[in-house]
Design a protein around this motif. Sequence first.
Motif, mmCIF file in Angstrom:
data_model
loop_
_atom_site.group_PDB
_atom_site.id
_atom_site.type_symbol
_atom_site.label_atom_id
_atom_site.label_comp_id
_atom_site.label_asym_id
_atom_site.label_seq_id
_atom_site.Cartn_x
_atom_site.Cartn_y
_atom_site.Cartn_z
ATOM 1 N N SER A 36 -23.877 -22.451 88.594
ATOM 2 C CA SER A 36 -24.266 -22.019 89.925
ATOM 3 C C SER A 36 -23.371 -20.889 90.408
ATOM 4 O O SER A 36 -22.168 -20.902 90.196
ATOM 5 C CB SER A 36 -24.173 -23.205 90.881
ATOM 6 N N SER A 41 -29.929 -15.603 89.926
ATOM 7 C CA SER A 41 -30.982 -15.220 90.872
ATOM 8 C C SER A 41 -30.853 -13.758 91.250
ATOM 9 O O SER A 41 -31.853 -13.032 91.351
ATOM 10 C CB SER A 41 -30.886 -16.070 92.132
ATOM 11 N N THR A 42 -29.634 -13.324 91.471
ATOM 12 C CA THR A 42 -29.423 -11.934 91.864
ATOM 13 C C THR A 42 -29.938 -10.992 90.792
ATOM 14 O O THR A 42 -30.598 -10.002 91.080
ATOM 15 C CB THR A 42 -27.927 -11.696 92.110
HETATM 16 N N1 ATP Z 1 -27.798 -11.699 99.937
HETATM 17 C C1 ATP Z 1 -26.545 -12.093 99.624
HETATM 18 N N2 ATP Z 1 -25.502 -11.765 100.419
HETATM 19 C C2 ATP Z 1 -24.255 -12.140 100.103
HETATM 20 N N3 ATP Z 1 -23.941 -12.857 99.025
HETATM 21 C C3 ATP Z 1 -24.913 -13.223 98.177
HETATM 22 C C4 ATP Z 1 -26.278 -12.864 98.444
HETATM 23 N N4 ATP Z 1 -27.045 -13.361 97.443
HETATM 24 C C5 ATP Z 1 -26.199 -14.009 96.603
HETATM 25 N N5 ATP Z 1 -24.932 -13.918 97.026
HETATM 26 C C6 ATP Z 1 -23.776 -14.467 96.356
HETATM 27 O O1 ATP Z 1 -23.775 -14.005 95.041
HETATM 28 C C7 ATP Z 1 -23.366 -15.008 94.141
HETATM 29 C C8 ATP Z 1 -24.386 -15.190 93.050
HETATM 30 O O2 ATP Z 1 -25.562 -15.713 93.631
HETATM 31 P P1 ATP Z 1 -26.858 -16.084 92.796
HETATM 32 O O3 ATP Z 1 -27.830 -16.666 93.754
HETATM 33 O O4 ATP Z 1 -27.309 -14.909 92.033
HETATM 34 O O5 ATP Z 1 -26.325 -17.185 91.804
HETATM 35 P P2 ATP Z 1 -27.155 -18.147 90.846
HETATM 36 O O6 ATP Z 1 -26.598 -17.966 89.497
HETATM 37 O O7 ATP Z 1 -28.590 -17.926 91.043
HETATM 38 O O8 ATP Z 1 -26.751 -19.565 91.367
HETATM 39 P P3 ATP Z 1 -27.652 -20.889 91.515
HETATM 40 O O9 ATP Z 1 -27.715 -21.521 90.188
HETATM 41 O O10 ATP Z 1 -26.900 -21.718 92.511
HETATM 42 O O11 ATP Z 1 -28.994 -20.449 92.043
HETATM 43 C C9 ATP Z 1 -23.105 -16.259 94.959
HETATM 44 O O12 ATP Z 1 -21.737 -16.390 95.161
HETATM 45 C C10 ATP Z 1 -23.812 -15.980 96.252
HETATM 46 O O13 ATP Z 1 -23.117 -16.583 97.313
#
Ligand code: ATP
Lengths: 241, 291, 290
Positions: A36, A41-42
């Motif tokens: 996580s 997602s980003t």
């Molecule tokens: N719009 C945003 N503004 C600020 N920070 C963000 C934003 N989107 C994501 N983040 C931060 O970027 C980091 C990566 O987020 P992301 O959602 O891509 O992770 P993930 O691998 O998809 O995690 P998960 O498995 O929980 O979905 C996290 O620390 C999140 O808090």
Amino acid sequence: MIRTEDIHKHFGALHVLRGITLEVTRGDVLVIIGPSGSGKSTFLRCINLLVRPDEGRVFIDGVQVNRADIRPEWVRQQVGMVFQSFNLFTHLTALENVALGPIRVKKAPRDEAETKARQLLARVGLAAKEQSYPAELSGGQQQRVAIARALAMDPKAMLFDEPTSALDPEYIREVLDVMANLAHEGMTMIVVTHEMGFASSVASRIVFMDGGIILEEGRPLDIFEHPKNERTRAFVSKILR
Amino acid sequence: MAVATEHVGRTRAPPIFSLSNAARIVEMVIGGLLLISIMSVVLKFDIRDPRLWAGYGPNFVRGFWGTLGYIALILPISVGVGFAAGWARVSGHRMLAWPAGAFVDFFRGVPPIVVILFAFLFGVDFIPLRVQLFLQDVFGTSSNSLPFTLAAFAVAFHSGAYQAEIFRAGFQSISRGQIEAAEALGMRHFQTMRSIILPQTVRLSLPPLGNEFAVLIKDTSLLGALGATELVGLSQEFTAQIPISGGQIVWAFAIWSSVALTYFVMTFLVTRLLRLIERRFRTPGLDVMSL
Amino acid sequence: MFRSVESVLGILIIIGAGAVVYDVLAGSRGLDLGYFQANWLRYARAVQVNLLATSIAFVVGMGIGFLVGWARSTRTQPIRKILSDFHQAKVQGTARGRSALAVTIAVAGVRHYLRRIADGYVEAIRGTPLFVQIIFAYAVATTFYPRLAGVEFFAGVVALTINTGAYQGETFRAGLQTVHTGQVEAARALGLSRWGAMRHVVLPQALRLVVPPLTNEYIGLFKASALLYFISVFEITFLSKQEAYQGHPFESFAMITGIFLLITVTIARVVQYFEARFRIPGLGIEPARD
Ligand SMILES: Nc1ncnc2c1ncn2[C@@H]1O[C@H](COP(=O)(O)OP(=O)(O)OP(=O)(O)O)[C@@H](O)[C@H]1O
Ligand SMILES: [Mg+2]
């Protein structure tokens, strides 16, 4: 089909993506796993430009799309996206949800769009639910409508962001079945998921992301049975258990 | 595809007409008659007195139409202003949000009667003579009616400030995911606004808007304080003349009971009408919200 | 209601800008600052009349409101249910006499009609303008006590009281209804007495629920008290109108709006603070607006 080169993304001081380079060829199913907050997602959102990469290039069908002269709306019509929380439009019925994109974005005639929407709903096994509102559907049904909604735009590829992790266990199967069928029909897909059964049977490749970079990449068997990286091994053993 | 099809299972909207509904309305009518007859016994007046209505009747009718006219003028303005201000507040542009916020706070913090009074008495001074003349030419507004129109605008702005908060809450309750999903389909900002945000906002805002419309109808009575051609103003004019015209003092009670009753029926009808509309457009999952 | 000091500042700026506009358009001499200094005390005295009328009406109205809310929040058993219960008890041989049944039915009936009367009161008041209610009360008062000194103040306060009673009734009903039943049952199941459940479970929740909407009601009532000028109560609107006619329209408008904003903002702020302080997630009701 989809190619990214050295994608970087910052959120304020947070360096979320630190150089992601990837290629997905037509008909490939790429599964992304990782802890996580690792930026999965980003990264997915960078592909359809819901998030604009700070650095690096995104190619779809050989065309660089993160350019000022290309409208992000156009890019998003090329790749469909399915969200973890479904995000079906609350005020529209299942049929209207599926038909909305073709009607509003592609300016298709209403009856044509609705005929196609019916076919798609039938394809995901929800022909009988076309008049139901999202609130009247189970989580699994909502997610299947969401897949149909994305398919209605005739996308060249599909992005799935943890499509089953908001579902009760009994509904996970039906959504994964729909996705597996889609893969067999040759759809190019990038899937963030921790469903290892799906990953090992459907994925052509698996990518392990951590801390905004790709740590390891390979065929399902290699990643699950013989991970090279220490962190991959730890993560895989955690989720396989 | 190999997924089982499920059965149709739509939940139905509750019926608009039901026996218990009708029973409640009958009960209300009886209650109203009872209340008025008790009052007329205690205060010794007769609301059906033909001699009263011979004199007051024309005023009442003219006032009623006047009130309807003011409502027809004020309601659309207030919705427009409220919607614009509500939108401005969530727009994210400081230059828009901030004045809208000040507007809302001002009109919610000050009694409407104060704004109405001053708009009526001194508002005209703010309109350059040239514009006044222009208005006279184009709309045929006489210089006498302009102050009343300004006062009506004050009522509209006051209600608009409350509606702005309703719309703002509506806008804000739409989840980020809805907008993101629309964007992922390739919708442009305007399309998202039109086919996703607006329909949901309007549906969420309907119930509180119904209340607000009822309040607005009641607030038009404030124009009576200025002697406007509406129900309260004309009734006040008539009651003030009772001692001179040789009427009975208790007529005042009959008059104000009739006025109150008229407002009651109007607000009742409006709230019912909006509830009907709301039912008509009921969407599962969008009605749980209360703003 | 008022998010930021910014907004208050903004209002002052807008009024200032309005003064400039007025200066340009009406050829007046703009804002006469000396006027404020010379007259603020008169406005302060006048607004005390508003505060007095509001406070009396609010407190008395709270009594009415509590009773009304309580009457409307109680659930009465339908007679059919009472009869079937009685029948069942008879079958089980545990029935009490017919007179007990009659009393039960009578009590249920009385409670039903009390609730209906309370419903009617609230609907009648909410469906009609406060302005008309005030004029009505004034007409009644002057007809029966034409020579009584201060009759207009009395009539005004009575109208405000009856009005706020209905609105507060709505608030109390919502508060009591939210807390009733389930919570009380759970408390009684723990072995708390009826009073104990009231004291330790119902009241702490109901009070939290009711305070914010009641504050808004006080603010609304305070604003409504401006209407009393129409029945010649010498309160702030009356004074302000008088002053406006005597050549100080803009100063008196700035004065009265400033005073109203100051008082409403202060009250809203103080309560916002306490609300945040004693907030419980997931517990809240909406205020009724008049
Ligand atoms: N719009 C945003 N503004 C600020 N920070 C963000 C934003 N989107 C994501 N983040 C931060 O970027 C980091 C990566 O987020 P992301 O959602 O891509 O992770 P993930 O691998 O998809 O995690 P998960 O498995 O929980 O979905 C996290 O620390 C999140 O808090
Ligand atoms: Mg994620």
